[in-house]
Scaffold this motif. Structure first.
Motif, PDB file in Angstrom:
ATOM      1  N   GLU A  39     -28.113  77.963  27.988  1.00  0.00           N
ATOM      2  CA  GLU A  39     -27.672  76.467  27.815  1.00  0.00           C
ATOM      3  C   GLU A  39     -29.067  75.815  27.941  1.00  0.00           C
ATOM      4  O   GLU A  39     -29.633  75.670  29.030  1.00  0.00           O
ATOM      5  CB  GLU A  39     -26.450  76.166  28.600  1.00  0.00           C
ATOM      6  CG  GLU A  39     -25.189  76.932  28.194  1.00  0.00           C
ATOM      7  CD  GLU A  39     -24.087  75.953  28.218  1.00  0.00           C
ATOM      8  OE1 GLU A  39     -24.068  74.861  28.842  1.00  0.00           O
ATOM      9  OE2 GLU A  39     -23.044  76.287  27.485  1.00  0.00           O
ATOM     10  N   PRO A  40     -29.037  74.684  27.139  1.00  0.00           N
ATOM     11  CA  PRO A  40     -28.267  74.422  26.091  1.00  0.00           C
ATOM     12  C   PRO A  40     -28.640  75.325  24.980  1.00  0.00           C
ATOM     13  O   PRO A  40     -30.070  75.695  24.832  1.00  0.00           O
ATOM     14  CB  PRO A  40     -28.521  73.067  25.554  1.00  0.00           C
ATOM     15  CG  PRO A  40     -30.003  72.687  26.184  1.00  0.00           C
ATOM     16  CD  PRO A  40     -29.944  73.348  27.382  1.00  0.00           C
ATOM     17  N   GLU A  48     -30.097  73.588  18.018  1.00  0.00           N
ATOM     18  CA  GLU A  48     -30.544  72.121  17.475  1.00  0.00           C
ATOM     19  C   GLU A  48     -30.414  71.052  18.561  1.00  0.00           C
ATOM     20  O   GLU A  48     -31.277  70.460  18.701  1.00  0.00           O
ATOM     21  CB  GLU A  48     -29.830  71.924  16.027  1.00  0.00           C
ATOM     22  CG  GLU A  48     -30.039  72.484  15.159  1.00  0.00           C
ATOM     23  CD  GLU A  48     -29.740  72.355  13.672  1.00  0.00           C
ATOM     24  OE1 GLU A  48     -29.657  70.857  13.467  1.00  0.00           O
ATOM     25  OE2 GLU A  48     -29.410  73.080  13.006  1.00  0.00           O
ATOM     26  N   VAL A  49     -29.063  71.071  19.316  1.00  0.00           N
ATOM     27  CA  VAL A  49     -28.971  70.150  20.432  1.00  0.00           C
ATOM     28  C   VAL A  49     -30.173  70.214  21.347  1.00  0.00           C
ATOM     29  O   VAL A  49     -30.697  69.195  21.998  1.00  0.00           O
ATOM     30  CB  VAL A  49     -27.718  70.081  20.920  1.00  0.00           C
ATOM     31  CG1 VAL A  49     -27.612  69.414  22.146  1.00  0.00           C
ATOM     32  CG2 VAL A  49     -26.501  69.631  19.833  1.00  0.00           C
ATOM     33  N   ARG A  50     -30.412  71.650  21.622  1.00  0.00           N
ATOM     34  CA  ARG A  50     -31.377  71.858  22.550  1.00  0.00           C
ATOM     35  C   ARG A  50     -32.709  71.039  22.276  1.00  0.00           C
ATOM     36  O   ARG A  50     -33.327  70.614  23.016  1.00  0.00           O
ATOM     37  CB  ARG A  50     -31.615  73.272  22.707  1.00  0.00           C
ATOM     38  CG  ARG A  50     -32.499  73.743  23.702  1.00  0.00           C
ATOM     39  CD  ARG A  50     -32.614  75.235  23.774  1.00  0.00           C
ATOM     40  NE  ARG A  50     -33.863  75.694  24.616  1.00  0.00           N
ATOM     41  CZ  ARG A  50     -33.562  75.708  26.008  1.00  0.00           C
ATOM     42  NH1 ARG A  50     -32.374  76.039  26.266  1.00  0.00           N
ATOM     43  NH2 ARG A  50     -34.606  76.132  26.823  1.00  0.00           N
ATOM     44  N   GLN A  51     -33.230  71.340  21.064  1.00  0.00           N
ATOM     45  CA  GLN A  51     -34.369  70.591  20.332  1.00  0.00           C
ATOM     46  C   GLN A  51     -34.389  69.025  20.923  1.00  0.00           C
ATOM     47  O   GLN A  51     -35.382  68.514  21.233  1.00  0.00           O
ATOM     48  CB  GLN A  51     -34.720  70.889  19.038  1.00  0.00           C
ATOM     49  CG  GLN A  51     -34.797  72.159  18.538  1.00  0.00           C
ATOM     50  CD  GLN A  51     -35.899  72.929  19.242  1.00  0.00           C
ATOM     51  OE1 GLN A  51     -37.181  72.542  19.383  1.00  0.00           O
ATOM     52  NE2 GLN A  51     -35.530  74.163  19.530  1.00  0.00           N
ATOM     53  N   LEU A  70     -22.644  68.563  26.783  1.00  0.00           N
ATOM     54  CA  LEU A  70     -21.297  69.018  26.409  1.00  0.00           C
ATOM     55  C   LEU A  70     -20.867  69.448  25.105  1.00  0.00           C
ATOM     56  O   LEU A  70     -20.151  70.428  24.927  1.00  0.00           O
ATOM     57  CB  LEU A  70     -20.291  67.959  27.022  1.00  0.00           C
ATOM     58  CG  LEU A  70     -20.457  67.611  28.627  1.00  0.00           C
ATOM     59  CD1 LEU A  70     -19.597  66.686  29.098  1.00  0.00           C
ATOM     60  CD2 LEU A  70     -20.202  68.978  29.334  1.00  0.00           C
ATOM     61  N   ALA A  71     -21.545  68.852  23.931  1.00  0.00           N
ATOM     62  CA  ALA A  71     -21.113  69.113  22.816  1.00  0.00           C
ATOM     63  C   ALA A  71     -21.811  70.549  22.562  1.00  0.00           C
ATOM     64  O   ALA A  71     -20.969  71.366  21.794  1.00  0.00           O
ATOM     65  CB  ALA A  71     -21.818  68.258  21.874  1.00  0.00           C
ATOM     66  N   GLU A  75     -19.173  74.398  21.732  1.00  0.00           N
ATOM     67  CA  GLU A  75     -19.463  75.135  20.614  1.00  0.00           C
ATOM     68  C   GLU A  75     -19.846  76.541  21.204  1.00  0.00           C
ATOM     69  O   GLU A  75     -19.408  77.553  20.797  1.00  0.00           O
ATOM     70  CB  GLU A  75     -20.736  74.929  19.950  1.00  0.00           C
ATOM     71  CG  GLU A  75     -20.542  73.620  18.943  1.00  0.00           C
ATOM     72  CD  GLU A  75     -19.733  74.118  17.909  1.00  0.00           C
ATOM     73  OE1 GLU A  75     -20.416  74.952  16.962  1.00  0.00           O
ATOM     74  OE2 GLU A  75     -18.838  73.398  17.438  1.00  0.00           O
ATOM     75  N   HIS A  76     -20.582  76.502  22.488  1.00  0.00           N
ATOM     76  CA  HIS A  76     -20.895  77.893  22.828  1.00  0.00           C
ATOM     77  C   HIS A  76     -19.693  78.551  23.536  1.00  0.00           C
ATOM     78  O   HIS A  76     -19.706  79.735  23.474  1.00  0.00           O
ATOM     79  CB  HIS A  76     -22.191  77.412  23.981  1.00  0.00           C
ATOM     80  CG  HIS A  76     -22.921  78.734  24.641  1.00  0.00           C
ATOM     81  ND1 HIS A  76     -23.198  78.443  25.861  1.00  0.00           N
ATOM     82  CD2 HIS A  76     -23.214  79.805  24.123  1.00  0.00           C
ATOM     83  CE1 HIS A  76     -24.221  79.686  26.011  1.00  0.00           C
ATOM     84  NE2 HIS A  76     -23.938  80.480  24.971  1.00  0.00           N
TER      85      HIS A  76
END
Ligand code: TYD
Length: 209
Positions: A39-40, A48-51, A70-71, A75-76
């Motif tokens: 995570e993320p 993509e959120v990670r980037q 959290l988003a 998903e994860h």
């Protein structure tokens, strides 16, 4: 049979990535089906959120960061973690909710008793999906920093310096102390093999072996 969800936590540079992989290899050799994730991350949206969230260039408020983590987690859990555990697998995950409780909470000025809002948001995002075992790879920041610096590029949290790393360390230890049945604190200052042995001992104990 239900599998087991295990998370690896701790300040940066504790060697989580290497150790997760070593544990996965050892558990597979004993016949377990093992999934490794982080995570993320773990799904394409979460990557993509990670980037977005790790880029040190983009200014983000603490609330925005929390909601993005959290988003990604929602998903994860839904697409990868819960289905794998339901299918009987052992899931090893590099960071999970305790990183939120420390990075966005305790190391960000909150006290243990002030984490209830973060805990509620996390529970909503995960529908209550929690690790059975959380291994904190712990060590003095100045020792762990040597490994971290050897890695080169720094993310938004790594550029904050030694004092922040100390706050992270204290944060994870505070969580571990408050919930000793879920947490095991592993001394990450030892050699790779020593740390691996301590991790396997904790995992096999949880598996009843
Ligand atoms: P990563 O490169 O995976 O760091 P590490 O190798 O140290 O695990 O980046 C994850 C970073 O994101 C790390 O600095 C911790 C931070 N983070 C949060 O602040 N909150 C969270 O909920 C999660 C999952 C990670």
């Amino acid at each position: 049979m239900e599998g087991l969800f295990i998370t690896f936590e701790g300040p940066d540079g504790g060697g989580k990535t290497t150790q997760i992989h070593k544990a996965a290899v050892a558990l597979r050799a004993q016949g377990y089906e093992v999934v490794e994730s982080r995570e993320p991350g773990g799904t394409s949206l979460a990557e993509e959120v990670r980037q977005l969230v790790l880029s040190a260039e983009l200014p983000l408020t603490n609330t925005t960061q929390t909601l993005l983590f959290l988003a990604a987690r929602s998903e994860h859990v839904d697409k990868l973690l819960r289905p794998a555990v339901r299918a009987g697998k052992i899931v090893l995950c590099d960071r999970f909710c305790d990183s939120t409780f420390v990075y966005q909470g305790l190391a960000n000025g909150l006290k243990l008793e002030e984490l209830s809002e973060l805990r509620q948001l996390n529970a909503a995002a995960t529908e209550g999906f929690m690790p059975a075992l959380t291994l904190v790879l712990d060590g003095r920041p100045e020792v762990l920093a040597k490994r971290r610096d050897a890695r080169g590029v720094k993310d938004r949290f790594e550029i904050k310096g030694l004092e922040f790393q100390q706050a992270l360390r204290n944060g994870f230890l505070t969580l571990a102390q408050a919930e000793p049945t879920r947490f095991a604190v592993i001394n990450a200052e030892g050699s790779e093999d020593e740390v691996h042995a301590a991790i396997m001992k904790a995992i096999l104990a949880k598996l009843g072996k």
